[in-house]
Design an enzyme around this catalytic site. Structure first.
Site, short mmCIF file in Angstrom:
data_model
loop_
_atom_site.label_atom_id
_atom_site.label_comp_id
_atom_site.label_asym_id
_atom_site.label_seq_id
_atom_site.Cartn_x
_atom_site.Cartn_y
_atom_site.Cartn_z
N ARG A 103 0.83 -1.22 0.00
CA ARG A 103 0.00 0.00 0.00
C ARG A 103 0.86 1.26 0.00
O ARG A 103 0.59 2.20 -0.74
CB ARG A 103 -0.97 0.01 1.18
CG ARG A 103 -2.05 -1.06 1.06
CD ARG A 103 -2.97 -1.06 2.27
NE ARG A 103 -2.19 -1.33 3.46
CZ ARG A 103 -2.62 -1.15 4.70
NH1 ARG A 103 -3.82 -0.69 4.93
NH2 ARG A 103 -1.85 -1.42 5.73
N ASN B 205 -6.19 -2.82 1.91
CA ASN B 205 -6.15 -4.26 2.06
C ASN B 205 -7.58 -4.80 2.11
O ASN B 205 -8.44 -4.20 2.76
CB ASN B 205 -5.43 -4.67 3.35
CG ASN B 205 -3.93 -4.55 3.24
OD1 ASN B 205 -3.36 -4.47 2.15
ND2 ASN B 205 -3.26 -4.55 4.38
#
Length: 100
Positions: A28, A46
């Site tokens: 990320r 996520n």
């Protein structure tokens, strides 16, 4: 030729799902850093099934560059599959961040 050039700069959005070893490997943060350099807005998140969902909005050429980066990911990632769904822009996001 002019039409091709203007089309390349069109504002668009894409939802990108990345499958593989992509959680717990800096994926990320990697996505946010690249998206910010490309002047994109959106988020990386996520998902409970182990994938990472990315929503990106901005120039279509910049989104495509981000997608190219996502196929590789950070050093510890092992990307198996990247799926992309293009859409009209929403203008919902003003920056790019990690969504929890």
């Amino acid at each position: 030729m002019q039409d091709e050039m203007s089309h390349a700069e069109d504002i668009s959005s894409a939802t990108i799902l990345v499958k593989g070893k992509v959680q717990g490997v800096y994926f990320r943060r990697f996505t946010v850093e690249r998206a910010q350099k490309l002047n994109l807005a959106g988020f990386a998140q996520n998902l409970p099934d182990g994938r990472v969902r990315v929503f990106a909005e901005g120039k279509a050429t910049s989104i495509q560059k981000l997608i190219d980066f996502l196929h590789i990911g950070p050093a510890l990632a092992d990307v198996e599959n990247v799926s992309v769904e293009w859409a009209e822009p929403t203008s919902e996001y003003s920056d790019f961040s990690i969504k929890r």
